[in-house]
Write a protein that holds these residues in place. Structure first.
Motif, PDB file in Angstrom:
ATOM      1  N   LYS A  19     -13.730  29.600  42.413  1.00  0.00           N
ATOM      2  CA  LYS A  19     -13.545  30.361  43.646  1.00  0.00           C
ATOM      3  C   LYS A  19     -13.958  31.794  43.419  1.00  0.00           C
ATOM      4  CE  LYS A  19      -9.508  28.045  45.511  1.00  0.00           C
ATOM      5  NZ  LYS A  19      -8.134  28.270  45.910  1.00  0.00           N
ATOM      6  N   THR A  67      -5.830  28.798  34.553  1.00  0.00           N
ATOM      7  CA  THR A  67      -6.806  29.526  35.375  1.00  0.00           C
ATOM      8  C   THR A  67      -7.558  30.498  34.476  1.00  0.00           C
ATOM      9  OG1 THR A  67      -5.224  29.479  37.209  1.00  0.00           O
ATOM     10  CG2 THR A  67      -7.074  30.992  37.430  1.00  0.00           C
ATOM     11  N   LEU A  96     -11.742  31.708  38.594  1.00  0.00           N
ATOM     12  CA  LEU A  96     -11.852  32.685  39.674  1.00  0.00           C
ATOM     13  C   LEU A  96     -12.912  33.700  39.296  1.00  0.00           C
ATOM     14  CD1 LEU A  96      -8.073  33.451  40.411  1.00  0.00           C
ATOM     15  CD2 LEU A  96      -9.523  31.648  41.361  1.00  0.00           C
TER      16      LEU A  96
END
Ligand code: SAM
Length: 289
Positions: A19, A67, A96
């Motif tokens: 993302k 993450t 991310l």
């Protein structure tokens, strides 16, 4: 992790997505920023490690990544960042791609590292540490300073210490500051947490040497033969030193001789001296290669 009003709680363990995030008010960014708080780390079981070195150290050592936040600006020019991102996605975790503003907000630094990993915490159990015939463990009574703890973990790693035991009410080994100070050793040295009573119970059945360091110790720290059997080095709290109960449980109370006006040594320095003295017969210049 949720701001409690409009955004749903984000499942930090959702698998393998990439993302782009540019806003510091993004709920994912907020939830990761909150990992700076001990309460959130305890609730989620997650923590942050900054920098590609630490991220690769963790992945190599088999720590579970949740993450990876990478600098969107640097991604195209950095094969290492790209590799870290690919490994993260392959491990089923999120990547991310973040603006530098977001990275700075997460790390609370003006010059953030280009990669920040969010990992699942892992602690060891004292009885499961294999001390063999001469293994060394360091036990810290109520250590309060994250920089001291991180430095001790790094030093313990460098000397092949089998584990670091945190006794009683201690600083969180997964705080940003402690993890930073370990320079990656948080991922290679088993860390155990236990109360004083549980440690004393374990100690009662331990047949090796328990050497406590104490400002009233009467034995020179170079005297015991730490490598002759499994050993525990017991280090005291920065202000109060060792508790009476822990001091009473030691086979020997040693002291590092001092001259000059300083009352005592810094805990991390004293621990470093103790560790390298205890490992002296076992460490040679050939032992790292
Ligand atoms: N006021 C505290 C006391 O009297 O114990 C001083 C604590 S000192 C800053 C923190 C810990 O480092 C001590 O509990 C001990 O484990 C270790 N330490 C520091 N200097 C030492 C020395 N000269 N000999 C042995 N241990 C030392």
């Amino acid at each position: 992790m949720n701001d409690g009003r409009t955004e749903p709680r984000r499942p930090l363990s959702a698998p393998g997505r990439v993302k782009e995030v540019t806003s510091v008010s993004n709920p994912i960014v907020k939830s990761i920023r909150n990992l700076a708080m001990r309460k959130t780390r305890e609730e989620t079981g997650l923590f942050m490690a900054e920098g590609l070195k630490l991220v690769f150290d963790a992945l190599e050592a088999g720590w579970k990544i949740d993450t990876l936040i990478v600098s969107r600006n640097q991604l195209a020019d950095s094969p290492h960042l790209t590799r870290a991102a690919a490994r993260t996605v392959a491990a089923g975790a999120d990547v991310l791609e973040a603006s530098d503003k977001v990275l700075a907000a997460i790390s609370r630094r003006d010059n953030p590292q280009p990669a920040i990993g969010v990992f699942r915490q892992h602690l060891a159990e004292l009885p499961s540490l294999d001390l063999g015939k001469d293994g060394l463990v360091v036990a810290l009574d109520r250590v309060r300073d994250p920089g001291n703890l991180g430095t001790i973990l790094r030093t313990a790693d460098a000397a092949g210490v089998k584990g670091v035991v945190l006794i009683g009410d201690t600083v969180d080994p997964f705080s940003l500051e402690a993890v930073r100070a370990t320079m990656g050793s948080i991922f290679s040295v088993p860390v155990v947490r236990m109360g004083e009573a549980a440690f004393l119970k374990w100690r009662a059945g331990f047949k090796g040497l328990v050497a406590g360091t104490h400002m009233d110790g009467t034995v020179d720290y170079r005297k015991p033969d730490y490598a002759a059997r499994p050993s525990v080095l017991l280090m005291g709290n920065e202000q109060a030193g060792l508790s009476d109960a822990l001091a009473a449980a030691c086979d020997v109370l040693v002291r590092i001789p001092q001259v000059g006006k300083a009352d005592s040594l810094n805990l991390a320095i004293a621990t470093g001296l103790m560790i390298f003295e205890a490992r002296r017969p076992l460490l040679t210049l050939g032992s790292d290669g």
